[in-house]
Design a protein around this motif. Structure first.
Motif, PDB file in Angstrom:
ATOM      1  N   GLY A 353       7.484   0.238  -6.836  1.00 38.81           N
ATOM      2  CA  GLY A 353       7.007   1.089  -5.752  1.00 38.81           C
ATOM      3  C   GLY A 353       6.135   2.221  -6.261  1.00 38.81           C
ATOM      4  O   GLY A 353       5.102   2.539  -5.656  1.00 38.81           O
ATOM      5  N   ARG A 354       6.533   2.822  -7.377  1.00 35.49           N
ATOM      6  CA  ARG A 354       5.707   3.903  -7.949  1.00 35.49           C
ATOM      7  C   ARG A 354       4.373   3.361  -8.433  1.00 35.49           C
ATOM      8  O   ARG A 354       3.333   4.012  -8.249  1.00 35.49           O
ATOM      9  CB  ARG A 354       6.469   4.582  -9.082  1.00 35.49           C
ATOM     10  CG  ARG A 354       7.679   5.388  -8.629  1.00 35.49           C
ATOM     11  CD  ARG A 354       8.202   6.284  -9.736  1.00 35.49           C
ATOM     12  NE  ARG A 354       8.738   5.531 -10.864  1.00 35.49           N
ATOM     13  CZ  ARG A 354      10.008   5.160 -10.977  1.00 35.49           C
ATOM     14  NH1 ARG A 354      10.881   5.457 -10.020  1.00 35.49           N
ATOM     15  NH2 ARG A 354      10.422   4.504 -12.056  1.00 35.49           N
ATOM     16  N   ARG A 355       4.395   2.189  -9.045  1.00 32.91           N
ATOM     17  CA  ARG A 355       3.136   1.612  -9.522  1.00 32.91           C
ATOM     18  C   ARG A 355       2.218   1.260  -8.350  1.00 32.91           C
ATOM     19  O   ARG A 355       1.009   1.517  -8.395  1.00 32.91           O
ATOM     20  CB  ARG A 355       3.416   0.372 -10.367  1.00 32.91           C
ATOM     21  CG  ARG A 355       2.152  -0.261 -10.962  1.00 32.91           C
ATOM     22  CD  ARG A 355       2.476  -1.414 -11.888  1.00 32.91           C
ATOM     23  NE  ARG A 355       1.266  -2.042 -12.384  1.00 32.91           N
ATOM     24  CZ  ARG A 355       0.592  -1.628 -13.451  1.00 32.91           C
ATOM     25  NH1 ARG A 355       1.015  -0.593 -14.148  1.00 32.91           N
ATOM     26  NH2 ARG A 355      -0.521  -2.261 -13.829  1.00 32.91           N
ATOM     27  N   ALA A 356       2.783   0.685  -7.300  1.00 32.65           N
ATOM     28  CA  ALA A 356       1.971   0.301  -6.138  1.00 32.65           C
ATOM     29  C   ALA A 356       1.281   1.503  -5.514  1.00 32.65           C
ATOM     30  O   ALA A 356       0.160   1.395  -4.985  1.00 32.65           O
ATOM     31  CB  ALA A 356       2.845  -0.405  -5.104  1.00 32.65           C
ATOM     32  N   ALA A 357       1.938   2.668  -5.580  1.00 31.37           N
ATOM     33  CA  ALA A 357       1.354   3.873  -4.969  1.00 31.37           C
ATOM     34  C   ALA A 357       0.043   4.271  -5.631  1.00 31.37           C
ATOM     35  O   ALA A 357      -0.761   5.006  -5.041  1.00 31.37           O
ATOM     36  CB  ALA A 357       2.355   5.028  -5.046  1.00 31.37           C
ATOM     37  N   GLY A 358      -0.206   3.787  -6.844  1.00 31.59           N
ATOM     38  CA  GLY A 358      -1.455   4.115  -7.525  1.00 31.59           C
ATOM     39  C   GLY A 358      -2.636   3.265  -7.093  1.00 31.59           C
ATOM     40  O   GLY A 358      -3.780   3.560  -7.481  1.00 31.59           O
ATOM     41  N   PHE A 359      -2.394   2.212  -6.321  1.00 34.91           N
ATOM     42  CA  PHE A 359      -3.477   1.344  -5.841  1.00 34.91           C
ATOM     43  C   PHE A 359      -3.816   1.753  -4.409  1.00 34.91           C
ATOM     44  O   PHE A 359      -3.126   1.357  -3.461  1.00 34.91           O
ATOM     45  CB  PHE A 359      -3.048  -0.118  -5.881  1.00 34.91           C
ATOM     46  CG  PHE A 359      -2.910  -0.690  -7.262  1.00 34.91           C
ATOM     47  CD1 PHE A 359      -3.972  -1.366  -7.859  1.00 34.91           C
ATOM     48  CD2 PHE A 359      -1.725  -0.558  -7.970  1.00 34.91           C
ATOM     49  CE1 PHE A 359      -3.851  -1.898  -9.136  1.00 34.91           C
ATOM     50  CE2 PHE A 359      -1.582  -1.085  -9.243  1.00 34.91           C
ATOM     51  CZ  PHE A 359      -2.656  -1.745  -9.830  1.00 34.91           C
ATOM     52  N   THR A 360      -4.845   2.551  -4.242  1.00 34.59           N
ATOM     53  CA  THR A 360      -5.212   3.049  -2.914  1.00 34.59           C
ATOM     54  C   THR A 360      -6.585   2.539  -2.512  1.00 34.59           C
ATOM     55  O   THR A 360      -7.447   2.295  -3.366  1.00 34.59           O
ATOM     56  CB  THR A 360      -5.218   4.583  -2.880  1.00 34.59           C
ATOM     57  OG1 THR A 360      -6.310   5.066  -3.679  1.00 34.59           O
ATOM     58  CG2 THR A 360      -3.899   5.155  -3.404  1.00 34.59           C
ATOM     59  N   TRP A 361      -6.793   2.422  -1.209  1.00 29.96           N
ATOM     60  CA  TRP A 361      -8.108   2.015  -0.732  1.00 29.96           C
ATOM     61  C   TRP A 361      -9.132   3.132  -0.935  1.00 29.96           C
ATOM     62  O   TRP A 361     -10.332   2.850  -1.081  1.00 29.96           O
ATOM     63  CB  TRP A 361      -8.029   1.590   0.727  1.00 29.96           C
ATOM     64  CG  TRP A 361      -7.410   0.244   0.892  1.00 29.96           C
ATOM     65  CD1 TRP A 361      -6.219  -0.051   1.475  1.00 29.96           C
ATOM     66  CD2 TRP A 361      -7.956  -1.004   0.433  1.00 29.96           C
ATOM     67  NE1 TRP A 361      -5.988  -1.405   1.420  1.00 29.96           N
ATOM     68  CE2 TRP A 361      -7.024  -2.016   0.786  1.00 29.96           C
ATOM     69  CE3 TRP A 361      -9.127  -1.366  -0.237  1.00 29.96           C
ATOM     70  CZ2 TRP A 361      -7.249  -3.363   0.492  1.00 29.96           C
ATOM     71  CZ3 TRP A 361      -9.345  -2.705  -0.540  1.00 29.96           C
ATOM     72  CH2 TRP A 361      -8.417  -3.685  -0.171  1.00 29.96           C
ATOM     73  N   ALA A 362      -8.683   4.370  -0.978  1.00 31.54           N
ATOM     74  CA  ALA A 362      -9.628   5.463  -1.267  1.00 31.54           C
ATOM     75  C   ALA A 362     -10.170   5.337  -2.683  1.00 31.54           C
ATOM     76  O   ALA A 362     -11.373   5.527  -2.923  1.00 31.54           O
ATOM     77  CB  ALA A 362      -8.944   6.819  -1.068  1.00 31.54           C
ATOM     78  N   ALA A 363      -9.297   5.008  -3.649  1.00 32.41           N
ATOM     79  CA  ALA A 363      -9.760   4.822  -5.022  1.00 32.41           C
ATOM     80  C   ALA A 363     -10.698   3.622  -5.115  1.00 32.41           C
ATOM     81  O   ALA A 363     -11.718   3.667  -5.833  1.00 32.41           O
ATOM     82  CB  ALA A 363      -8.565   4.634  -5.947  1.00 32.41           C
ATOM     83  N   CYS A 364     -10.379   2.556  -4.393  1.00 30.67           N
ATOM     84  CA  CYS A 364     -11.266   1.392  -4.349  1.00 30.67           C
ATOM     85  C   CYS A 364     -12.627   1.781  -3.777  1.00 30.67           C
ATOM     86  O   CYS A 364     -13.683   1.408  -4.307  1.00 30.67           O
ATOM     87  CB  CYS A 364     -10.616   0.295  -3.512  1.00 30.67           C
ATOM     88  SG  CYS A 364     -11.573  -1.231  -3.344  1.00 30.67           S
ATOM     89  N   ALA A 365     -12.600   2.548  -2.691  1.00 28.99           N
ATOM     90  CA  ALA A 365     -13.849   2.971  -2.055  1.00 28.99           C
ATOM     91  C   ALA A 365     -14.675   3.867  -2.977  1.00 28.99           C
ATOM     92  O   ALA A 365     -15.919   3.796  -2.969  1.00 28.99           O
ATOM     93  CB  ALA A 365     -13.544   3.695  -0.746  1.00 28.99           C
ATOM     94  N   GLU A 366     -14.027   4.704  -3.769  1.00 27.83           N
ATOM     95  CA  GLU A 366     -14.765   5.560  -4.699  1.00 27.83           C
ATOM     96  C   GLU A 366     -15.615   4.728  -5.656  1.00 27.83           C
ATOM     97  O   GLU A 366     -16.768   5.076  -5.941  1.00 27.83           O
ATOM     98  CB  GLU A 366     -13.798   6.437  -5.494  1.00 27.83           C
ATOM     99  CG  GLU A 366     -13.240   7.616  -4.713  1.00 27.83           C
ATOM    100  CD  GLU A 366     -12.309   8.467  -5.553  1.00 27.83           C
ATOM    101  OE1 GLU A 366     -12.047   8.091  -6.723  1.00 27.83           O
ATOM    102  OE2 GLU A 366     -11.826   9.496  -5.048  1.00 27.83           O
ATOM    103  N   ARG A 367     -15.047   3.639  -6.162  1.00 27.08           N
ATOM    104  CA  ARG A 367     -15.805   2.771  -7.059  1.00 27.08           C
ATOM    105  C   ARG A 367     -16.980   2.135  -6.326  1.00 27.08           C
ATOM    106  O   ARG A 367     -18.080   1.996  -6.892  1.00 27.08           O
ATOM    107  CB  ARG A 367     -14.885   1.679  -7.629  1.00 27.08           C
ATOM    108  CG  ARG A 367     -13.786   2.196  -8.512  1.00 27.08           C
ATOM    109  CD  ARG A 367     -14.335   2.799  -9.805  1.00 27.08           C
ATOM    110  NE  ARG A 367     -14.776   1.775 -10.726  1.00 27.08           N
ATOM    111  CZ  ARG A 367     -15.784   1.917 -11.588  1.00 27.08           C
ATOM    112  NH1 ARG A 367     -16.481   3.028 -11.609  1.00 27.08           N
ATOM    113  NH2 ARG A 367     -16.104   0.942 -12.410  1.00 27.08           N
ATOM    114  N   HIS A 368     -16.774   1.761  -5.071  1.00 28.69           N
ATOM    115  CA  HIS A 368     -17.872   1.184  -4.302  1.00 28.69           C
ATOM    116  C   HIS A 368     -18.982   2.198  -4.073  1.00 28.69           C
ATOM    117  O   HIS A 368     -20.173   1.871  -4.182  1.00 28.69           O
ATOM    118  CB  HIS A 368     -17.341   0.661  -2.960  1.00 28.69           C
ATOM    119  CG  HIS A 368     -16.609  -0.635  -3.067  1.00 28.69           C
ATOM    120  ND1 HIS A 368     -15.347  -0.739  -3.617  1.00 28.69           N
ATOM    121  CD2 HIS A 368     -16.956  -1.902  -2.688  1.00 28.69           C
ATOM    122  CE1 HIS A 368     -14.950  -2.000  -3.578  1.00 28.69           C
ATOM    123  NE2 HIS A 368     -15.896  -2.718  -3.006  1.00 28.69           N
ATOM    124  N   VAL A 369     -18.614   3.426  -3.747  1.00 27.66           N
ATOM    125  CA  VAL A 369     -19.630   4.462  -3.514  1.00 27.66           C
ATOM    126  C   VAL A 369     -20.471   4.670  -4.768  1.00 27.66           C
ATOM    127  O   VAL A 369     -21.702   4.854  -4.692  1.00 27.66           O
ATOM    128  CB  VAL A 369     -18.965   5.771  -3.055  1.00 27.66           C
ATOM    129  CG1 VAL A 369     -19.970   6.922  -3.034  1.00 27.66           C
ATOM    130  CG2 VAL A 369     -18.347   5.595  -1.670  1.00 27.66           C
TER     131      VAL A 369
END
Length: 373
Positions: A353-369
């Motif tokens: 659960g703690r590891r999963a919390a590090g995978f966010t769509w905001a972080a994914c979007a940052e790479r796309h931007v």
């Protein structure tokens, strides 16, 4: 910036999760984009990420062949009308004459590394578009370092390096279920309070190794009759062997094997998080979103260490070889009810659960931007 969301499939699985998550992540960063979408998906995407500007594609793009024609002939006009400098094509294909303005997402290298996991037509189609994207597109994005490594090894030299953008998990949907949600799920599927189950979630296709999982579960149940039933959820792909096994089993409460078909999104956290174990013995994943969603839902996960899955699971899930006997042995260990086994299970679930919390769509979007710029 124009995002082409017309590749959303009718069941809104697969690439639809990626598109919806990305748009939600962009909104969280206060980045607004234009989105072209099939009319049937317009309300759904607008509800998911309402801050963006949405434009309907022609109704006939609901036909996949016609959508591919429109992508080459009609999408460039949409790009001009909205005044976008960059197009994001999020599922392999893109308007070839506008490749220099297009960012393309390549989700999977298994069309090259494991062609037997797909139909021959899909292999030819996606190999061709993957190579074209890597040669012609402004930039390419992939969901894992493992996928990039496989593409570099098997798909030829790219115009520029493919960027890794790990996918995220929607914590509004995937989180540990409440007691009320578990009671409702059990009631909806003919189970009594306290009944256990083992869960599989994913498309039924050869690389998911469902016949091996079913064989492992059958053998384990024969050796230990108290083994919880195996509940399979997801749509049929092209695995005829698994399909025959699941259609023969049907969905009968109390049976050792049940095929639930598609589950509503709002049931998934109960299905995953309420299970004794989520088993996902896939041998070929571009990322492994079902593993991440199970981790976020509070599940104890059994999977394989093939390709991208270890980037997701790390040391918080249990790994096995994707054959019946190793799956059976690993599952038996996970289901053990001794105090030490229960403590180890609780520790895995907490760390996952703690590891999963590090995978966010905001972080994914940052790479796309960064790539869009």
């Amino acid at each position: 910036m124009l995002v082409d969301a017309t590749s959303v499939p009718p069941n809104r699985g697969g690439v639809a999760r990626y598109i919806a998550g990305l748009l939600d992540g962009l909104a969280a960063l206060d980045v607004r984009v234009d989105v072209v979408v099939k009319p049937a998906d317009l309300a759904w995407l607008r509800d998911t990420a309402p801050t963006h500007r949405y434009h309907p594609a022609p109704t006939w793009t609901s036909s996949r062949p016609l959508r591919l024609v429109w992508e080459q002939l009609g999408l460039p006009g949409m790009l001009r009308r909205v005044g976008a400098d960059v197009l994001h094509s999020p599922h392999y294909t893109f308007p070839v004459l506008h490749a220099a303005r297009t960012v393309v997402t390549l989700h999977d290298a298994t069309f090259f590394s494991d062609p037997g996991a797909h139909s021959a037509l899909k292999v030819r189609f996606f190999r061709a578009w993957t190579r074209l994207a890597r040669r012609l597109a402004r930039a390419t994005i992939a969901p894992s370092a493992a996928t990039v490594a496989e593409l570099d090894r098997l798909a030829g030299r790219p115009r520029r390096p493919t960027v890794v953008a790990h996918l995220g998990v929607d914590r509004g949907v995937f989180h540990p279920p409440t007691d009320d949600e578990l009671r409702a799920f059990r009631a909806a599927h003919g189970m009594a309070d306290g009944d256990d189950w083992i869960a599989f979630l994913g498309t039924v296709e050869p690389r998911k190794r469902l016949p091996e999982l079913i064989a492992a579960h059958t053998a384990l149940t024969a050796a230990e009759p108290a083994t919880p039933p195996l509940l399979v959820a997801g749509g049929f792909g092209w695995d005829d062997t698994a399909r025959a096994l699941l259609e023969r089993a049907g969905d009968h409460p109390g049976a050792p094997l049940r095929y639930l078909g598609y589950l509503p999104l709002e049931e998934l956290r109960a299905f995953l998080g309420g299970s004794r174990a989520v088993v996902y013995p896939s041998i070929a994943e571009g990322f492994g979103l079902p593993v991440l969603e199970a981790m976020a839902s509070g599940a104890d996960v059994l999977t394989t260490d093939r390709l991208a899955i270890p980037e997701v699971g790390g040391d918080t899930v249990t790994y096995t070889d994707p054959d019946a006997v190793p799956i059976q042995d690993a599952l038996a260990t996970m289901l053990a009810d001794e105090p030490a086994a229960r403590a180890a299970r609780a520790d895995r679930i907490a760390r996952a659960g703690r590891r999963a919390a590090g995978f966010t769509w905001a972080a994914c979007a940052e790479r796309h931007v960064e790539v869009y710029a």
